[in-house]
Each structure stands twice: as C-alpha cells, then as structure tokens.
Design a protein around this motif. Structure first.
Motif, PDB file in Angstrom:
ATOM      1  N   SER A  48       0.768  -1.283   0.037  1.00 19.35           N
ATOM      2  CA  SER A  48      -0.145   0.102   0.005  1.00 19.35           C
ATOM      3  C   SER A  48       0.854   1.304   0.094  1.00 19.35           C
ATOM      4  CB  SER A  48      -0.751   0.120   1.222  1.00 19.35           C
ATOM      5  OG  SER A  48      -1.770   1.183   1.268  1.00 19.35           O
ATOM      6  N   LYS A  49       0.593   2.214  -1.018  1.00 19.68           N
ATOM      7  CA  LYS A  49       1.330   3.734  -1.120  1.00 19.68           C
ATOM      8  C   LYS A  49       2.739   3.189  -0.995  1.00 19.68           C
ATOM      9  CE  LYS A  49      -2.429   5.722   1.589  1.00 19.68           C
ATOM     10  NZ  LYS A  49      -2.771   6.560   2.947  1.00 19.68           N
ATOM     11  N   GLY A  50       3.259   2.262  -1.828  1.00 22.53           N
ATOM     12  CA  GLY A  50       4.683   2.193  -2.071  1.00 22.53           C
ATOM     13  C   GLY A  50       5.470   1.922  -0.766  1.00 22.53           C
ATOM     14  N   GLU A  51       4.677   1.225   0.291  1.00 21.93           N
ATOM     15  CA  GLU A  51       5.337   0.609   1.646  1.00 21.93           C
ATOM     16  C   GLU A  51       5.710  -0.614   1.159  1.00 21.93           C
ATOM     17  OE1 GLU A  51       6.152   2.271   4.630  1.00 21.93           O
ATOM     18  OE2 GLU A  51       5.463   3.948   3.671  1.00 21.93           O
ATOM     19  N   LEU A  52       6.944  -1.025   1.508  1.00 18.85           N
ATOM     20  CA  LEU A  52       7.663  -2.398   1.269  1.00 18.85           C
ATOM     21  C   LEU A  52       7.418  -3.151   2.376  1.00 18.85           C
ATOM     22  CD1 LEU A  52      10.974  -1.365  -0.498  1.00 18.85           C
ATOM     23  CD2 LEU A  52       8.781  -2.176  -1.518  1.00 18.85           C
ATOM     24  N   TYR A  53       7.182  -4.249   1.895  1.00 17.43           N
ATOM     25  CA  TYR A  53       7.100  -5.541   2.948  1.00 17.43           C
ATOM     26  C   TYR A  53       7.877  -6.608   2.522  1.00 17.43           C
ATOM     27  CZ  TYR A  53       2.983  -3.867   5.581  1.00 17.43           C
ATOM     28  OH  TYR A  53       2.128  -2.854   6.159  1.00 17.43           O
ATOM     29  N   THR A  54       8.699  -7.241   3.443  1.00 13.08           N
ATOM     30  CA  THR A  54       9.599  -8.452   2.976  1.00 13.08           C
ATOM     31  C   THR A  54       8.636  -9.861   3.187  1.00 13.08           C
ATOM     32  OG1 THR A  54      11.374  -7.218   3.876  1.00 13.08           O
ATOM     33  CG2 THR A  54      11.322  -9.775   3.635  1.00 13.08           C
ATOM     34  N   ILE A  55       8.714 -10.611   2.305  1.00 12.68           N
ATOM     35  CA  ILE A  55       7.878 -11.717   2.309  1.00 12.68           C
ATOM     36  C   ILE A  55       8.574 -13.160   2.005  1.00 12.68           C
ATOM     37  CG2 ILE A  55       5.796 -12.904   1.290  1.00 12.68           C
ATOM     38  CD1 ILE A  55       4.501 -10.350   0.507  1.00 12.68           C
ATOM     39  N   ILE A  68       2.920 -18.865   2.285  1.00 18.66           N
ATOM     40  CA  ILE A  68       3.317 -17.810   3.013  1.00 18.66           C
ATOM     41  C   ILE A  68       3.977 -18.475   4.451  1.00 18.66           C
ATOM     42  CG2 ILE A  68       2.967 -15.586   4.148  1.00 18.66           C
ATOM     43  CD1 ILE A  68       0.651 -14.850   2.405  1.00 18.66           C
ATOM     44  N   VAL A  69       5.242 -18.126   4.465  1.00 22.55           N
ATOM     45  CA  VAL A  69       6.033 -18.541   5.608  1.00 22.55           C
ATOM     46  C   VAL A  69       5.962 -17.168   6.698  1.00 22.55           C
ATOM     47  CG1 VAL A  69       8.165 -19.067   6.619  1.00 22.55           C
ATOM     48  CG2 VAL A  69       7.255 -20.211   4.469  1.00 22.55           C
ATOM     49  N   ALA A  70       6.160 -15.953   6.153  1.00 21.56           N
ATOM     50  CA  ALA A  70       6.313 -14.861   7.063  1.00 21.56           C
ATOM     51  C   ALA A  70       6.009 -13.828   6.153  1.00 21.56           C
ATOM     52  CB  ALA A  70       7.671 -14.689   7.908  1.00 21.56           C
ATOM     53  N   ILE A  71       5.651 -12.586   6.641  1.00 23.42           N
ATOM     54  CA  ILE A  71       5.493 -11.223   6.048  1.00 23.42           C
ATOM     55  C   ILE A  71       5.969 -10.111   7.146  1.00 23.42           C
ATOM     56  CG2 ILE A  71       3.942  -9.511   5.068  1.00 23.42           C
ATOM     57  CD1 ILE A  71       2.054 -11.824   4.034  1.00 23.42           C
ATOM     58  N   PHE A  72       6.707  -9.373   6.599  1.00 23.43           N
ATOM     59  CA  PHE A  72       7.297  -8.519   7.716  1.00 23.43           C
ATOM     60  C   PHE A  72       7.176  -7.141   6.919  1.00 23.43           C
ATOM     61  CE2 PHE A  72       9.593 -12.258   8.500  1.00 23.43           C
ATOM     62  CZ  PHE A  72       9.742 -12.420   9.820  1.00 23.43           C
ATOM     63  N   SER A  73       6.815  -5.988   7.800  1.00 24.93           N
ATOM     64  CA  SER A  73       6.753  -4.640   7.366  1.00 24.93           C
ATOM     65  C   SER A  73       8.253  -4.122   7.307  1.00 24.93           C
ATOM     66  CB  SER A  73       6.172  -3.851   8.422  1.00 24.93           C
ATOM     67  OG  SER A  73       6.256  -2.498   8.087  1.00 24.93           O
ATOM     68  N   GLY A  74       8.653  -3.527   6.219  1.00 26.92           N
ATOM     69  CA  GLY A  74      10.076  -2.965   5.958  1.00 26.92           C
ATOM     70  C   GLY A  74      11.083  -3.905   5.409  1.00 26.92           C
ATOM     71  N   THR A  75      12.271  -3.504   5.347  1.00 32.32           N
ATOM     72  CA  THR A  75      13.206  -4.256   4.777  1.00 32.32           C
ATOM     73  C   THR A  75      14.457  -4.600   5.632  1.00 32.32           C
ATOM     74  OG1 THR A  75      14.188  -2.652   3.487  1.00 32.32           O
ATOM     75  CG2 THR A  75      12.519  -3.856   2.275  1.00 32.32           C
ATOM     76  N   LYS A  76      14.363  -3.741   6.948  1.00 34.16           N
ATOM     77  CA  LYS A  76      15.583  -3.783   7.774  1.00 34.16           C
ATOM     78  C   LYS A  76      15.518  -5.151   8.451  1.00 34.16           C
ATOM     79  CE  LYS A  76      15.422   1.141   9.300  1.00 34.16           C
ATOM     80  NZ  LYS A  76      15.118   1.739  10.539  1.00 34.16           N
ATOM     81  N   ALA A  77      17.027  -5.698   8.221  1.00 26.04           N
ATOM     82  CA  ALA A  77      17.265  -7.144   8.653  1.00 26.04           C
ATOM     83  C   ALA A  77      17.092  -7.254  10.222  1.00 26.04           C
ATOM     84  CB  ALA A  77      18.665  -7.402   8.467  1.00 26.04           C
ATOM     85  N   GLY A  78      17.356  -6.314  10.919  1.00 23.21           N
ATOM     86  CA  GLY A  78      17.432  -6.462  12.731  1.00 23.21           C
ATOM     87  C   GLY A  78      15.885  -7.028  13.110  1.00 23.21           C
ATOM     88  N   PRO A  79      14.876  -6.322  12.775  1.00 17.10           N
ATOM     89  CA  PRO A  79      13.572  -6.607  13.126  1.00 17.10           C
ATOM     90  C   PRO A  79      13.024  -7.989  12.631  1.00 17.10           C
ATOM     91  CG  PRO A  79      13.473  -4.564  12.826  1.00 17.10           C
ATOM     92  CD  PRO A  79      14.747  -4.970  12.136  1.00 17.10           C
TER      93      PRO A  79
END
Length: 311
Positions: A48-55, A68-79
């Motif tokens: 949505s609105k260009g917000e990236l999710y890592t899947i 689907i194994v996992a979905i995460f908001s953003g692309t930062k490795a730490g969280p």
C-alpha cells in the motif's frame, strides 16, 4: 446488496477478523512456522502506498495454501531476524536452499536465520542489472539526439525554412530509431521480427557502443542459459569480467564488481538452476489481489484475507 456494506459486514461479523489472534502485530510481522519447507524464497513487495514488505514463501506450495512463511513490514534485517529466531532452531534447520536477490539485508537474514541453507542469487536480478546498463547507454544517445534535433529545428526556423529530419532506410528519424529500439534490446536476436532486425542493423551501425553493450548482455544471458556446471560457469564469468574491463563502460564495470562480490551465491544457481521466479509470481498474485479490491484501505484486513488464503 451494496458492495461496501457487504464488505463491511464480512469484515465485522461474517469473518474471524475481529478475533484474529495475530491482528495486534499484523502490521509489523506475521509468521507461520508450520509452512517452512526445504526450499524458500525471500523477496520484497509493495502492499500500500509504496510501503515495502518482506515476504518469505515456500516454493513447494506453488503459490497456493501454505505458501506464506512470513510477512514483515519494511526491509530492515534486525526486526525480521528477531522474529524469525523465535522459531525453533530445529525447524529453521529444515531449510536447505533459499533464493533471493543481491540485497545485503536479504543475505543477512538468510545467513542468520537459516544457517544450513544454500543461498542462491536469482539470475534474473543479475541479468536485469545488465539490461538496465544497456538501456542507459541507449537513453544517453536518445537525449543527445533530441538535443540535436531541437537545435536543427531552431536553425531552420531562423533561416525561415521548414525542418525536414533525415530518415534512415527503415523510415525512422534518429530520435525515433533510438526510442523504437528499446524493446528489441531486451530480446535475443533469435526472437526479433524482420522490422526489428532491420532497425538493429541501423542502430548498431550508428552507435557501435550500443552494439558492444548488447553483446555483453547476450554473453551474460548465454552463460546462464547454456552452462551446465559451476566450474564452467566460473571460467565463463571470469572471461565475461575481462570483456567488461576491456570496454571501459563504467556501468558494466559496476555490474561486474557487483557480480564478483556475490559470485558464490550466483554460481549456486548452476547446482540445479533455482531462481526466485516463485517469489515474483507470488508478488504478482498479491498485486492482482490488491487490484481486485481497488487498493488497500485497511492493511490489517488485507493481510488477514491474504494469509487466510495463502497461509
């Protein structure tokens, strides 16, 4: 019944969305350990609105239930790593191979969370870089051609004469030749139409550097298409790297350096030719799902519906 009313009734009463256990953290992360398999893919997409999710997806599910194994908001490795490490080490050790692009965050996630998995860099991401460098060369010439034509038009107007552009044998002006060559440069010569073949001859005669760049792209494509072993691929990549150095093209030198930094995971492709195509295909499904509902107004509800179908 009114469509909006039906959607609202489904969300608030007919579905389990209100009592969905993962709703509190759905915008940040969703993890389904039971869907982990031996072969995973990791990629990013915009919801949505260009917000990236890592899947992270399971290849074996083929984009269906359990994908689907996992979905995460953003692309930062730490969280992302923090949540994935909550899964038992035994379960994570089941992963034998993971396909990904050349982003450092993706590699860090794969290395720390799935330490026994072989990392395979997607060949199409590598080829895409080379194609972008080729198109950059064409675009630079196109801007120069536009500037030249504008100057000629001004000169003709100053002399009170109509401007008549020079035409090549196929009827293209210089500006049109460079604009219309875009798609033929993406394809192999075997797939050109007769018109594209004629246009390519004129293009390469006028701009030899585009021909050199095109040959480099085709050389890289042939390595991926025709090589059958890691050893042969390593040798051919070294020769290709040498060819790039000899051209002196800055953009291709950047690509060659990127390949050299990621050569181990790139060469892993030649073990059994694994790609990230399943992840790209799943991204296309998400986009189609999003388009069907005319965008994402409620991210939590969208993720609920997405995971209900595919997780």
């Amino acid at each position: 019944m009114n469509g909006k009313k039906l959607s609202r009734q489904y969300r608030d009463h007919l579905s389990d969305f209100k009592v969905w256990k993962q709703r509190k953290h759905a915008k940040q992360w969703l993890v389904f350990p039971e869907n982990i398999g031996s072969h995973l893919s990791i990629d990013e997409t915009a919801l949505s609105k260009g917000e990236l999710y890592t899947i992270i997806t399971n290849k074996k599910a083929k984009g269906k239930k359990g994908a689907i194994v996992a979905i995460f908001s953003g692309t930062k490795a730490g969280p992302i790593i923090e949540q994935l490490l909550q899964i038992s080490a035994k379960k994570r050790s089941e992963v034998k191979k993971i396909t990904l692009d050349m982003a450092n965050a993706m590699k860090t996630i794969a290395k720390q969370c799935f330490p026994k998995a072989i990392q395979v860099t997607d060949r199409f991401h590598v080829q895409k870089l080379a194609l972008e460098a080729l198109q950059d060369t064409r675009i630079k010439h196109r801007w120069a051609a536009i500037d030249l034509e504008n100057e000629q038009i001004k000169l003709a107007k100053g002399m009170g004469k109509p401007f008549v552009p020079k035409l090549f044998s196929n009827g293209d002006t210089r500006k049109q030749l460079l604009a219309r060559s875009r798609y033929l440069l993406y394809k192999s010569p075997n797939n050109w139409t007769q018109n594209q073949f004629e246009r390519s001859k004129i293009l390469f005669a006028q701009y030899p550097d585009i021909k050199v760049a095109f040959d480099l792209v085709q050389g890289l494509r042939n390595i991926f298409n025709k090589t059958t072993s890691i050893q042969i691929a390593y040798t051919k990549m070294a020769h290709w790297y040498k060819d790039v150095e000899n051209t002196g093209f800055r953009s291709f030198n950047t690509i060659a350096n990127t390949i050299s930094l990621n050569y181990k995971s790139i060469l892993n492709y030649f073990i059994n030719r694994s790609t990230n195509a399943s992840a790209e295909s799943f991204n296309a499904k998400i986009k189609a799902f999003r388009a069907q509902f005319r965008g994402v107004k409620n991210v939590e509800f969208f993720l609920y519906r997405l995971t209900t179908i595919f997780a």
